[in-house]
Design an enzyme around this catalytic site. Structure first.
Site, PDB file in Angstrom:
ATOM      1  CE  LYS A  32       9.877   7.451 -65.720  1.00  0.00           C
ATOM      2  NZ  LYS A  32       8.496   7.244 -66.228  1.00  0.00           N
ATOM      3  N   GLY A  36      10.190   5.343 -54.283  1.00  0.00           N
ATOM      4  CA  GLY A  36      11.023   6.315 -53.571  1.00  0.00           C
ATOM      5  C   GLY A  36      12.247   5.648 -52.964  1.00  0.00           C
ATOM      6  CD  GLU A  75       4.646  15.091 -52.206  1.00  0.00           C
ATOM      7  OE1 GLU A  75       4.260  14.145 -51.477  1.00  0.00           O
ATOM      8  OE2 GLU A  75       3.940  15.668 -53.029  1.00  0.00           O
ATOM      9  CB  CYS A 134       0.489  12.069 -51.727  1.00  0.00           C
ATOM     10  SG  CYS A 134       0.922  13.626 -52.469  1.00  0.00           S
ATOM     11  CD  GLU A 174      -0.490   7.211 -50.670  1.00  0.00           C
ATOM     12  OE1 GLU A 174       0.527   6.610 -51.066  1.00  0.00           O
ATOM     13  OE2 GLU A 174      -0.619   8.442 -50.733  1.00  0.00           O
TER      14      GLU A 174
HETATM   15  P1  ADP Z   1       2.503   4.759 -59.174  1.00  0.00           P
HETATM   16  O1  ADP Z   1       2.386   3.435 -58.535  1.00  0.00           O
HETATM   17  O2  ADP Z   1       1.548   5.737 -58.675  1.00  0.00           O
HETATM   18  O3  ADP Z   1       2.610   4.745 -60.659  1.00  0.00           O
HETATM   19  P2  ADP Z   1       5.329   5.060 -58.959  1.00  0.00           P
HETATM   20  O4  ADP Z   1       6.105   5.529 -57.782  1.00  0.00           O
HETATM   21  O5  ADP Z   1       5.553   3.656 -59.403  1.00  0.00           O
HETATM   22  O6  ADP Z   1       3.842   5.364 -58.600  1.00  0.00           O
HETATM   23  O7  ADP Z   1       5.583   5.987 -60.202  1.00  0.00           O
HETATM   24  C1  ADP Z   1       5.917   7.352 -60.132  1.00  0.00           C
HETATM   25  C2  ADP Z   1       6.977   7.627 -61.164  1.00  0.00           C
HETATM   26  O8  ADP Z   1       8.129   6.843 -60.858  1.00  0.00           O
HETATM   27  C3  ADP Z   1       6.596   7.273 -62.594  1.00  0.00           C
HETATM   28  O9  ADP Z   1       7.132   8.240 -63.467  1.00  0.00           O
HETATM   29  C4  ADP Z   1       7.282   5.942 -62.795  1.00  0.00           C
HETATM   30  O10 ADP Z   1       7.567   5.633 -64.143  1.00  0.00           O
HETATM   31  C5  ADP Z   1       8.561   6.153 -62.019  1.00  0.00           C
HETATM   32  N1  ADP Z   1       9.251   4.908 -61.636  1.00  0.00           N
HETATM   33  C6  ADP Z   1       8.691   3.725 -61.324  1.00  0.00           C
HETATM   34  N2  ADP Z   1       9.658   2.815 -61.046  1.00  0.00           N
HETATM   35  C7  ADP Z   1      10.849   3.442 -61.178  1.00  0.00           C
HETATM   36  C8  ADP Z   1      12.218   3.065 -61.024  1.00  0.00           C
HETATM   37  N3  ADP Z   1      12.564   1.819 -60.692  1.00  0.00           N
HETATM   38  N4  ADP Z   1      13.182   3.992 -61.242  1.00  0.00           N
HETATM   39  C9  ADP Z   1      12.850   5.245 -61.584  1.00  0.00           C
HETATM   40  N5  ADP Z   1      11.584   5.667 -61.755  1.00  0.00           N
HETATM   41  C10 ADP Z   1      10.583   4.797 -61.555  1.00  0.00           C
END
Ligand code: ADP
Length: 500
Positions: free
Chosen positions: A191, A248, A265, A300, A402
Site C-alpha cells: 500500500k 507503527g 522502521e 528518519c 522528530e
Molecule cells: P506520515 O505521518 O509521515 O504520513 P504515517 O506513519 O502516518 O506517516 O504513514 C506511513 C504509511 O502508513 C502511509 O502509507 C499511510 O497511509 C499508512 N498508514 C497510516 N495509518 C495507518 C493505519 N491505521 N493502518 C495502516 N496503515 C496506515
C-alpha cells in the site's frame, strides 16, 4: 510476462503525462484495475493537481491479497536462483526507467531532481540487483544432533507479505521490502502513501514484465481505510512497515492480534557528535549530507541533533549556514535546484509549529538559510527555509521530538562523557555519527552510542548489503541486507530424518 521483451514498456519522459496516465488505478494480479473512488495527487511545488489516485478500501485489499495468495504457491515452487534471476531482471528493467522515475518522483514528492530524485531512482535498480544475487543464500544448516538422525533446517517463505510504505523515499523504501520478500519466495501487496502513489505504481507496472501476475500487487488509499484492512486481513502472514511511531504502534497491534511477524522502521532523532579535534570541513560535509538538507530534512535518519564541542560552535555554525545558504530552493524539476519542497500542507504546518516552539525558548536563536522561490507558480509551493537553531536545551521539543523537516539544532557540549550521555537520552535509536581523529574515543563511542547504525567520520545513507534498522522507539528489525531477507522474510523449519 514478456520474455524477450517483445513489448517492452517504453519510458515516458514527460512526468505530467505519465502522472495523468497512472490516474485512478491499482495494480492487482498483473492488471491495472480502475477504481471509482479517487483522491487528488497534488504537486507540492505549485499546488496543482497532477493526477487522481485510486482510493482503495477493504474490497480492494481483498482482491489484491487473494491474487497474492493464489500466486504464492507457484512462485515459491520456482527455485530460489530462478526467483533471484527474475529479481535481477527487475533491476535491469528499472535501469531503463531511471530518468522517467526521477522526473515522476520530483513532480510528485517535490524532491529536487539532481540532488535527490535521480539518486533515488538509480539506487532502486541497485537494490534489485543486490537481492537478485542472493537467491542461493536461502540456505539451512545441518546440526550434529545424533549420528543416526540427520538434523537440518530449511528456510521457507512466510507467505503473503503486506508492505506499508511512506512518501519520503517511496522507491527506495518499497524496494527494500519487496526485493528481499520476493527472492525469499513470498508474494507481496504494497500500500503506497497517500502523498506519493504514482512513482511506485509505475514501478509495479514496469516489474510486471518480469514477474508472474499476482506476485507483486500495489494498491493506493489512505491509512485507516486501506492500510488498516490490509494489516488486518486474515491471509496476510507478515507486515513490513516504514513510517511514523504512532502508526507503527497501530500496525504492531494488528500483527499482535494475528500473532504474525512485523518489521517496523520508524522515526529517529539522530545525534551527530563533533569532538574538538574533528576535521571540521569533513564534519560540515557530513552535517549537510546527514541532515538531508536537500530532502528538506524529510528523513528518519536526519542528523537533527548536532552536538558540537563548545570551542567549535561559532565556526561550525558559520560554515554550515554558509553551505546551506548557497543552496538553491525552487522547481524540483529544474537541474539547478538543490532543495525542493515539503510534501504536504499538514507536514508544513507541523514543521512551522516546531520552529515557533523553538523561538519561544529564552536564549534560542534561529538561523534561517537559503531563500524561498519568488517566481510564479513556485511562490505558491510548499517551500520552507532550512532552519538551524542554537541556544536550545535538550528539553526543547525541537531537540527531543522528530520533526521530519529542515530544522536542526546545534547543541554545545564541554566534554566527551557529556556528549555521549546527551546523545543517548533520546527515545529514538536509529542512527548516530561521531567526528574525531581520536580512534580510541571513536571506538568507545561506537560501543556506547544507542543506535542501530553508527558511523565514524562519515555520514552515508542506507547501502545495499549493510543492515539498517533502529532500536528503542525507532523500530524492530533490519532492512537492506542478507540478514534482512533471511530473518524477516523466511521462517526456519527444523527437520529430523531418522535412519536407525
Ligand atoms: P506520515 O505521518 O509521515 O504520513 P504515517 O506513519 O502516518 O506517516 O504513514 C506511513 C504509511 O502508513 C502511509 O502509507 C499511510 O497511509 C499508512 N498508514 C497510516 N495509518 C495507518 C493505519 N491505521 N493502518 C495502516 N496503515 C496506515
Amino acid at each position: 510476462m514478456t520474455e524477450g521483451f517483445a513489448s517492452r514498456l517504453q519510458p515516458v519522459l514527460d512526468p505530467f503525462a505519465l502522472a495523468e496516465a497512472l490516474s485512478g488505478v491499482h495494480l492487482i494480479d498483473g492488471q491495472l484495475v480502475a477504481s471509482s473512488q479517487r483522491f487528488d495527487v497534488v504537486n507540492p511545488a505549485t499546488l496543482q493537481v497532477i493526477a487522481q489516485a485510486a482510493d482503495g478500501d477493504a474490497a480492494t485489499v481483498d482482491a489484491a491479497v487473494t491474487a497474492a495468495v493464489l500466486a504464492q504457491g507457484p512462485w515459491a515452487k520456482l527455485s530460489a536462483r530462478e526467483r533471484g534471476k527474475k529479481i535481477s531482471l527487475c533491476g535491469q528493467l528499472l535501469q531503463d526507467h531511471v530518468e522517467e522515475l526521477a522526473r515522476l518522483v520530483a513532480l510528485e514528492t517535490g524532491k529536487a531532481i539532481r540532488t535527490e530524485s535521480r539518486v533515488e531512482a538509480s539506487v532502486l535498480s541497485d537494490i534489485f540487483a543486490f537481492y537478485g544475487g542472493l537467491g542461493s543464500e536461502l540456505k539451512g544448516e545441518t546440526i550434529p544432533w545424533k549420528p543416526e538422525v540427520l538434523t537440518l533446517t530449511i528456510r521457507e517463505p512466510v507467505g503473503v507479505v503486506a508492505a506499508i510504505i511512506p512518501w519520503n523515499a517511496p522507491l527506495l523504501l518499497m524496494a527494500l521490502k519487496i526485493a528481499p520478500a520476493l527472492v525469499a519466495g513470498n508474494t507481496v501487496v504494497v500500500k503506497s502513501a497517500e502523498e506519493a502513489p504514482l512513482c511506485v505504481l509505475r514501478v509495479a507496472q514496469i516489474l510486471q514484465q518480469a514477474l508472474p501476475p499476482g506476485v507483486f500487487n500495489l494498491i493506493s488509499g489512505d491509512g485507516p481505510n486501506c492500510g488498516g484492512p490490509l494489516c488486518n486481513h486474515p491471509q496476510i502472514n507478515k507486515i513490513t512497515f516504514t513510517g511514523s511511531v504512532p502508526t507503527g504502534r497501530i500496525i504492531a497491534h494488528a500483527a499482535a492480534e494475528k500473532l504474525i511477524p512485523v518489521t517496523l522502521e520508524l522515526g529517529g532523532k539522530s545525534p551527530m557528535i563533533v569532538l574538538a579535534d574533528a576535521d571540521l570541513d569533513k564534519a560540515i560535509d557530513g552535517a549537510v549530507a546527514g541532515m538531508r538538507f536537500t530532502r528538506q530534512g524529510q528523513s528518519c535518519t536526519a542528523a537533527s541533533r548536532m552536538l558540537v564541542h563548545r570551542s567549535l560552535v561559532p565556526e561550525f555554525l558559520a560554515k554550515l549556514k554558509g553551505r546551506v545558504d548557497r543552496m538553491i530552493m525552487g522547481d524540483p524539476l529544474d537541474e539547478r535546484t538543490d532543495i525542493g519542497t515539503i510534501i504536504s500542507a499538514q507536514q508544513l504546518a507541523t514543521v512551522q509549529r516546531y520552529v515557533a516552539l523553538g523561538l519561544q525558548t529564552p536564549g534560542a536563536t534561529l538561523h534561517e538559510c537559503s531563500a524561498l522561490p519568488t517566481q510564479a507558480p513556485f511562490n505558491r509551493g510548499r517551500f520552507l527555509r532550512p532552519a538551524i537553531f542554537t541556544g536550545l536545551d535538550d528539553s526543547s521539543p525541537v531537540v527531543a521530538e522528530e520533526i521530519f523537516g529542515p530544522v536542526t539544532a546545534i547543541l554545545a557540549f564541554d566534554d566527551y562523557e557529556e556528549a555521549i550521555a546527551r546523545a543517548n537520552t533520546s527515545q529514538y535509536g536509529l542512527a548516530a555519527t561521531i567526528w574525531t581523529r581520536d580512534l580510541k574515543l571513536a571506538l568507545d563511542a561506537v560501543h556506547r552510542l544507542q543506535a542501530g547504525f553508527v558511523q565514524v567520520n562519515q555520514n552515508v545513507v542506507v547501502q545495499s548489503g549493510l543492515s539498517y534498522g533502529g532500536i528503542k522507539q525507532s523500530g524492530l528489525g533490519k532492512e537492506a541486507s542478507l540478514e534482512a531477507m533471511l530473518d524477516h522474510f523466511t521462517t526456519k523449519k527444523t527437520v529430523l530424518l531418522n535412519f536407525a
